[in-house]
Design an enzyme around this catalytic site. Structure first.
Site, PDB file in Angstrom:
ATOM      1  N   SER A   1       0.926  -1.136   0.143  1.00 36.19           N
ATOM      2  CA  SER A   1       0.029  -0.027   0.003  1.00 36.19           C
ATOM      3  C   SER A   1       0.720   1.191   0.150  1.00 36.19           C
ATOM      4  O   SER A   1       1.708   1.376   0.930  1.00 36.19           O
ATOM      5  CB  SER A   1      -0.748  -0.034   1.129  1.00 36.19           C
ATOM      6  OG  SER A   1      -1.533  -1.030   1.217  1.00 36.19           O
TER       7      SER A   1
ATOM      8  N   ASP B   1     -14.547  -4.119  11.249  1.00 34.15           N
ATOM      9  CA  ASP B   1     -13.342  -3.349  12.186  1.00 34.15           C
ATOM     10  C   ASP B   1     -13.043  -2.261  12.048  1.00 34.15           C
ATOM     11  O   ASP B   1     -12.076  -1.632  11.504  1.00 34.15           O
ATOM     12  CB  ASP B   1     -11.942  -4.432  11.968  1.00 34.15           C
ATOM     13  CG  ASP B   1     -11.097  -3.951  13.014  1.00 34.15           C
ATOM     14  OD1 ASP B   1     -11.291  -3.769  14.284  1.00 34.15           O
ATOM     15  OD2 ASP B   1      -9.846  -4.223  12.735  1.00 34.15           O
TER      16      ASP B   1
END
Length: 526
Positions: free
Chosen positions: A324, A393
Site C-alpha cells: 500500500s 473493524d
C-alpha cells in the site's frame, strides 16, 4: 373438405411463421440495436423500484449490451457520464500539498537518510558485520510524489490521474532498500501483554518498506488462503487480516468512485533479500528463523502476537503480500483520528448504544461535526463500502486536518474485509438504516453497478485481473458483492417509502463533463 381446410390453415401458419422469423424479427432487432440507450440511472431519475426475489436485477445502465460489443466493461464504466464528473476548480488551499513545500520536505528526509546510512555502515564495519546497501535516488517526477501532489479536499486522486496506474506498476518492481516495523508497531513496543485476548492494535504483522527512489509502502504478508473463510464463531477483533482484502478494497473503492483508499497492489517479496538483508532494525532481524521445512520465516516480537506459531513464512523465500502506498508524512500532512460514532465493542459481552437504540442517529445528528456539512454522509458512504467488503473493524476513521470538517474520510486498513462470503453482516449498515440518508451521487452509481451492463461482480473481476497475484477474490466473494449491493438498495427503498425522496436522497455537487445536461437537477446543494 374439412381436411383441406386444416391443411390450408397449417400451410398459412407455416408461411407466416417463416416470414416473421426470417424477415420481421431481424428488422426489429436492427431497430432495437440502433435505438439510443435509455439510462434510467440518470441524475434526474432516482426512482428505486423494490427488487423482487425472483426477478432479474434492475438495469439502470440501459438495454443489455450486445455481447459482441461488450469489450472491457471496466473501460465502459469509467467512460459513463456518472464517472466523468468533476469537482469545482481547485484553489491552491484546496490541495493538500504544494510542489515547493513537498520537494523541500523530502530533500531534507533524503539528507537525513544518507547521514543515517553512513553512520550505520561505519558502525557495521567497526563490528565486522557485513550489510547490504543499495543506492537511493530522489526523483522529483516519481509517480509516488505525483500521487502525493494530487491529493485534494475531495479525494486522494482524480479519476484521470495517470500517476496512479504508473504508481501501481512501479510498486510491483521497485527495489527494496530498507525494511522496518511501522510507526504504530514501534509505539506498542513494551506495552504488549501476551496474555491479552485482543492485542493493542490488531492481530497482524506489517512492515514499512523503503524503495530505491525513496518511495515508501506498507507490506502486509499473506496469512490466509483465498478459499478459507473466517470461522463463524470467531470475533471480528481477533480475525486475521488478509492481504488480498487490502488489494480488493482499493479496486472496489475506485469502482465506487470514492477514491479514498491509497493505491494498493500485490507483490511477491523475497523475505531474505528484500526484508532481512536490508533491515537495520535489530529487533526485526532477531525474529527471523528457518522453519523445519527450510523456509525463511519471521514473526512479531511482542508487538501483536508474540509466538513463532504466528510467524509468516516464504516458500522458501518468496512471500506474497499487499503493498500500500504511504500517504505523505504526518509532519507535513497531519491527519486526525476520530472514533467512529458506530464503533463496536471490543469485548466478548459488551454492546454499544447504537446496537440497542434504534433512534441513535437522531442523537448523532445533533452533535458536532455531524450536525452540518458532509461528515455524516461520508460516514454513510463508508458504511456502504464496509458492508460490501464485510469489514466490521472500523473503530476509527481519519481525515486530513487541513481540509477541516468538509474533508473526505480516508478508507484505511481494510484487511479484515472479505472474510466470509456466506454471511452478510447487516449491522455494518447501521449508519444508513438508522439515519436514512445517502448522497445522490453515491446512489446513482450503486444503481448503475446493480444493472446487467456494469454488474459489480463483473467489473470487479475484470479490475482484479490486472493484479499480479490474481485471482485476488474467489468467485463466491465476487457474487457476494452483487447480493450485498441489492440489500443496500433495498434499505434505501424502505427509507424512501417511509420518509420520502427529499428526506433520504441528499443532493451533492455533480457536473458531468460528458453529458452536462443530465446534471442540471443535482447541481444545487440541498
Amino acid at each position: 373438405m374439412r381436411r383441406d381446410r386444416l391443411l390450408l390453415a397449417a400451410a398459412l401458419t407455416t408461411i407466416f411463421s417463416a416470414d416473421f422469423y426470417f424477415i420481421l424479427l431481424p428488422k426489429l432487432r436492427r431497430v432495437g440495436r440502433t435505438a439510443p440507450p435509455l439510462c434510467s440511472c440518470g441524475l434526474g431519475n432516482l426512482s428505486l423500484a423494490a427488487p423482487r426475489a425472483s426477478a432479474p436485477d434492475p438495469d439502470p445502465g440501459g438495454a443489455a449490451a450486445d455481447p459482441a460489443e461488450d469489450g472491457s466493461r471496466l473501460e465502459r464504466l469509467f467512460a459513463h457520464p456518472l464517472y466523468n464528473i468533476h469537482a469545482p476548480a481547485l484553489e491552491p488551499e484546496e490541495r493538500l500539498l504544494q510542489v515547493e513545500q513537498l520537494m523541500e520536505y523530502y530533500r531534507k528526509k533524503m539528507s537525513h537518510w544518507e547521514r543515517h546510512m553512513k553512520l550505520y555502515a561505519e558502525a557495521a564495519e567497526a563490528s565486522n558485520v557485513s550489510v547490504v546497501q543499495h543506492k537511493v535516488t530522489f526523483d522529483p517526477d516519481a509517480s509516488w510524489l505525483r500521487f502525493h501532489l494530487g491529493i485534494n479536499r475531495y479525494a486522494l486522486y482524480s479519476r484521470e490521474d495517470p500517476a496512479i496506474p504508473q504508481l501501481l506498476s512501479n510498486m510491483r518492481g521497485m527495489m527494496v532498500v530498507g525494511a522496518d516495523y511501522t510507526q504504530d508497531e514501534k509505539a506498542l513496543k513494551g506495552a504488549c501483554d501476551c496474555t491479552q485476548v485482543v492485542k493493542p492494535s490488531g492481530h497482524h504483522l506489517k512492515l514499512a518498506l523503503k524503495m530505491h527512489n525513496f518511495a515508501k509502502a506498507m507490506f502486509k504478508p499473506m496469512r490466509q488462503q483465498r478459499d478459507e473463510e473466517t470461522p463463524e464463531d470467531s470475533f471480528y477483533f481477533v480475525d486475521l487480516q488478509r492481504h488480498n482484502a487490502e488489494i480488493a478494497a482499493f479496486h472496489l473503492d475506485r469502482i465506487l468512485d470514492f477514491r479514498r483508499v491509497p493505491p494498493v497492489t500485490g507483490r511477491l517479496v523475497n523475505v531474505t533479500g528484500e526484508i532481512l538483508q536490508v533491515t537495520h532494525n535489530e529487533d526485526l532481524r532477531s525474529v527471523f528463523f528457518t522453519s523445519p521445512a527450510n523456509n525463511t520465516c519471521f514473526f512479531a516480537k511482542c508487538l501483536y502476537v508474540c509466538k513463532t506459531e504466528y510467524a509468516v513464512c516464504g516458500g522458501p523465500d518468496l512471500l506474497e503480500g499487499s503493498l500500500s502506498a504511504y500517504l505523505p508524512g504526518l509532519s507535513i500532512a497531519p491527519r486526525l483520528s476520530i472514533p467512529n460514532p458506530w464503533i463496536r465493542s471490543y469485548t466478548f459481552t459488551g454492546r454499544e448504544e447504537w446496537e440497542v437504540n434504534p433512534f441513535y442517529c437522531d442523537t448523532i445528528k445533533q452533535l458536532y461535526p455531524y450536525n452540518s456539512g458532509n461528515r455524516l454522509l461520508n460516514i454513510i458512504d463508508m458504511s456502504v463500502f464496509d458492508f460490501l467488503t464485510g469489514n466490521m473493524d472500523r473503530h476509527h476513521y481519519e481525515i486530513f486536518t487541513k481540509f477541516g470538517d468538509e474533508g473526505f474520510i480516508l478508507h484505511l486498513d481494510n484487511a479484515r474485509g472479505f472474510g466470509r462470503h456466506s454471511h452478510d453482516e447487516m449491522s455494518i449498515l447501521a449508519p444508513l438504516t438508522q439515519c436514512c440518508m445517502i448522497k445522490s451521487s453515491t446512489l446513482v452509481r450503486l444503481k448503475l453497478l446493480a444493472g446487467r451492463d456494469f454488474r459489480l461482480s463483473d467489473v470487479m473481476r475484470e479490475s482484479l485481473e490486472g493484479d499480479p497475484l490474481r485471482p485476488i477474490l474467489t468467485e463466491p466473494h465476487l457474487l457476494a458483492l452483487d447480493r450485498r449491493l441489492q440489500k443496500v438498495l433495498r434499505v434505501v427503498q424502505r427509507c424512501v417509502r417511509r420518509l420520502g425522496r427529499d428526506e433520504v436522497i441528499t443532493k451533492d455537487f455533480i457536473k458531468s463533463t460528458v453529458n452536462p445536461q443530465t446534471a442540471t437537477d443535482t447541481e444545487r446543494s440541498r
